[in-house]
Scaffold this active site. Structure first.
Site, PDB file in Angstrom:
ATOM      1  NE  ARG A  58      -4.003   2.068   2.026  1.00  0.00           N
ATOM      2  CZ  ARG A  58      -4.083   2.320   3.397  1.00  0.00           C
ATOM      3  NH1 ARG A  58      -3.215   2.690   4.443  1.00  0.00           N
ATOM      4  NH2 ARG A  58      -4.649   3.724   3.131  1.00  0.00           N
ATOM      5  CG  HIS A  62      -0.942   4.774   0.034  1.00  0.00           C
ATOM      6  ND1 HIS A  62      -1.593   5.621   1.208  1.00  0.00           N
ATOM      7  CD2 HIS A  62      -2.193   4.481  -1.013  1.00  0.00           C
ATOM      8  CE1 HIS A  62      -2.747   4.934   1.364  1.00  0.00           C
ATOM      9  NE2 HIS A  62      -2.880   4.279  -0.021  1.00  0.00           N
ATOM     10  CB  SER A  72       7.447  12.391  -2.487  1.00  0.00           C
ATOM     11  OG  SER A  72       6.214  11.448  -2.558  1.00  0.00           O
ATOM     12  CG  ASN A  90      -0.980   8.754   3.524  1.00  0.00           C
ATOM     13  OD1 ASN A  90      -0.866   7.582   2.528  1.00  0.00           O
ATOM     14  ND2 ASN A  90       0.325   9.439   2.568  1.00  0.00           N
ATOM     15  N   PRO A 159      -6.791   6.975  -3.825  1.00  0.00           N
ATOM     16  CG  PRO A 159      -7.454   4.545  -5.420  1.00  0.00           C
ATOM     17  CD  PRO A 159      -6.231   5.821  -5.125  1.00  0.00           C
ATOM     18  CG  HIS A 189      -7.701  -3.644  -1.117  1.00  0.00           C
ATOM     19  ND1 HIS A 189      -8.923  -2.948  -1.377  1.00  0.00           N
ATOM     20  CD2 HIS A 189      -6.901  -3.171  -0.828  1.00  0.00           C
ATOM     21  CE1 HIS A 189      -8.453  -1.184  -1.541  1.00  0.00           C
ATOM     22  NE2 HIS A 189      -7.249  -1.864  -0.662  1.00  0.00           N
ATOM     23  CG  ASP A 242      -9.160 -12.629   1.724  1.00  0.00           C
ATOM     24  OD1 ASP A 242     -10.770 -13.392   1.642  1.00  0.00           O
ATOM     25  OD2 ASP A 242      -8.589 -13.179   0.577  1.00  0.00           O
ATOM     26  CG  ASP A 250      -5.527 -16.037  -1.614  1.00  0.00           C
ATOM     27  OD1 ASP A 250      -6.397 -15.161  -1.894  1.00  0.00           O
ATOM     28  OD2 ASP A 250      -5.954 -17.223  -1.257  1.00  0.00           O
TER      29      ASP A 250
END
Ligand code: HEM
Ligand SMILES: *[C@@H]1O[C@H](CO)[C@@H](O)[C@H](O)[C@H]1NC(C)=O
Ligand SMILES: *[C@@H]1O[C@H](CO)[C@@H](O)[C@H](O)[C@H]1NC(C)=O
Ligand SMILES: *[C@@H]1O[C@H](CO)[C@@H](O)[C@H](O)[C@H]1NC(C)=O
Ligand SMILES: *[C@@H]1O[C@H](CO)[C@@H](O)[C@H](O)[C@H]1NC(C)=O
Ligand SMILES: *[C@@H]1O[C@H](CO)[C@@H](O)[C@H](O)[C@H]1NC(C)=O
Ligand SMILES: *[C@@H]1O[C@H](CO)[C@@H](O)[C@H](O)[C@H]1NC(C)=O
Ligand SMILES: *[C@@H]1O[C@H](CO)[C@@H](O)[C@H](O)[C@H]1NC(C)=O
Length: 322
Positions: A58, A62, A72, A90, A159, A189, A242, A250
């Site tokens: 993640r 970002h 950055s 964040n 997003p 995810h 998940d 997976d």
């Protein structure tokens, strides 16, 4: 033959496609042990905390989606700029900074002033996917680190789970991604955790209906209601993205979406739009297709507006400009 072996082979064949001035052999002579050092860093961090793999994937996303793949996101606040760490997506959410810093320290010992933090973060995400059971892909190297951060870019370009799929798609297509990339990358995810506040509005009184979101499986809704009680205190409780295979990379994320078990409404929205729903179904049935497409989309992600040549710098420490 293992799936991951097949994928390594496929991407080695595709290696001649070099992006910008990035190069697959960039550190071959200047830091030959780089991949080993990064892999060991991720392996030992995961031995202590399995979730760190998700957090690093993640963090890389970002870094790249806002203000480019230039490290950055790793910079601390300074007198000349505000840190992206404090941006809404964040703050009290992004994690893994210490792991990147530790790997950077080890890399500096082996090859001083050679490897950028942006490249380390990019490799870290790849190793994190692989060590979680996901695919592997070849990466071109040579990103430079930025001299600044842009908190407003982080606030506006990453997003949000509260916006519509159409708005999310715009944020991706603006960066050269297509719908397939959006669906494939969302498959990240399949590991990691989310705080209750990001989806709680689905659980109790969805849009004033007095009931949970009809797009959320009712038994899952009941489970989530106990994990995220209807009080502000539960906002920071963590729930797996998940729940079926929590830390395995997976295609079960897609199977979950097919049976209305996506946690974020932005996840489940992929099943509402029939353009993306057909791809979700495809990935839910075909783990190999997902693995290939995810790797290809991650390669795209990792080349967004990278700084090469003399435009940036190789930071000594990832949280500070030299
Ligand atoms: C499509 C739009 C996306 C939205 C709206 C979104 C939103 C979110 C949110 C709200 C969280 C939970 C954060 C928290 O509660 O602290 C999360 C976690 C996560 N996201 Fe996304 N995300 C998106 C796309 C992506 C992409 C493209 C990737 C990577 C390729 C990604 C990787 C992850 C991972 C691995 C986690 C778990 C992090 C952890 O456990 O620390 N996400 N995302
Ligand atoms: C182990 O993981 C925990 C939770 O992320 C973290 O607070 C701690 O610093 C880690 N310890 C080491 C030695 O990395
Ligand atoms: C790479 O690692 C090996 C041991 O794994 C070591 O013998 C060698 O000196 C290292 N090379 C460099 C350039 O650091
Ligand atoms: C920072 O990001 C915002 C939003 O994307 C953009 O409008 C602005 O030009 C950026 N600032 C700099 C200095 O690049
Ligand atoms: C709970 O959070 C909401 C939204 O931030 C706020 O309006 C409300 O006052 C909070 N309730 C309590 C009891 O703190
Ligand atoms: C949804 O699919 C997953 C994965 O196939 C399965 O484990 C889970 O039980 C299903 N949930 C429901 C409510 O059908
Ligand atoms: C997708 O949905 C739109 C609007 O609901 C509909 O007009 C279109 O025929 C659908 N396309 C397919 C391929 O199902
Ligand atoms: C599923 O993926 C295969 C391979 O990319 C593609 O040929 C096919 O059109 C896809 N099907 C759908 C419904 O998206």
């Amino acid at each position: 033959m293992k799936l991951s072996t097949v994928i390594v082979f496929c991407f080695l064949v595709l290696q001649p496609f070099v992006y910008g001035q990035l190069d697959y052999k960039f550190y071959d002579s200047t830091c030959p042990n780089l991949t080993k050092i990064v892999r060991f860093g991720i392996w030992s961090a995961m031995a202590n905390d399995t979730r760190i793999a998700a957090s690093l994937i993640r963090l890389h996303f970002h870094d790249c989606i806002s203000n480019e793949c230039d490290g950055s996101v790793l910079l601390d606040e300074s007198s000349s700029f505000e840190s992206e760490k404090n941006a809404f997506p964040n703050r009290k959410s992004a994690r893994g900074f210490e792991v990147i810093e530790q790997i950077k320290t080890n890399v500096e010992k082996a090859c001083p002033k050679t490897v950028s933090c942006a490249d380390i973060l990019t490799m870290a995400a790849r190793e994190a996917v692989f060590l979680s059971g996901g695919p592997y892909w070849a990466l071109a190297m040579g990103r430079q680190d930025s001299l600044t951060a842009n908190i407003s870019a982080a606030n506006t370009e990453i997003p949000s789970p509260f916006e519509s799929l159409d708005d999310i798609i715009i944020k991706f297509t603006k960066n050269g991604f297509n719908l397939k990339d959006v669906v494939a990358l969302s498959g990240a995810h399949t590991i990691g955790f989310v705080q209750c506040f990001a989806f709680k509005s689905r659980l109790f009184d969805f849009q004033g209906s007095g009931a949970p979101d009809p797009l959320l499986d009712s038994s899952l809704a009941t489970t989530l209601q106990t994990q995220c009680p209807n009080q502000n205190e539960s906002n920071t409780n963590l729930v797996p993205l998940d729940p079926v295979t929590i830390s395995k990379f997976d295609n079960v994320y897609y199977k979950n979406l097919v049976n209305n078990s996506g946690i974020l409404s932005s996840d489940q929205a992929l099943m509402v739009d029939n353009r993306t729903a057909t791809m979700v179904l495809n990935y839910s049935k075909n783990p190999f297709l997902f693995a290939i497409d995810f790797g290809a989309s991650m390669v795209k992600l990792s080349t967004l507006g990278v700084i090469t040549g003399q435009d940036g710098q190789i930071r000594n420490k990832c949280n500070l400009v030299n």
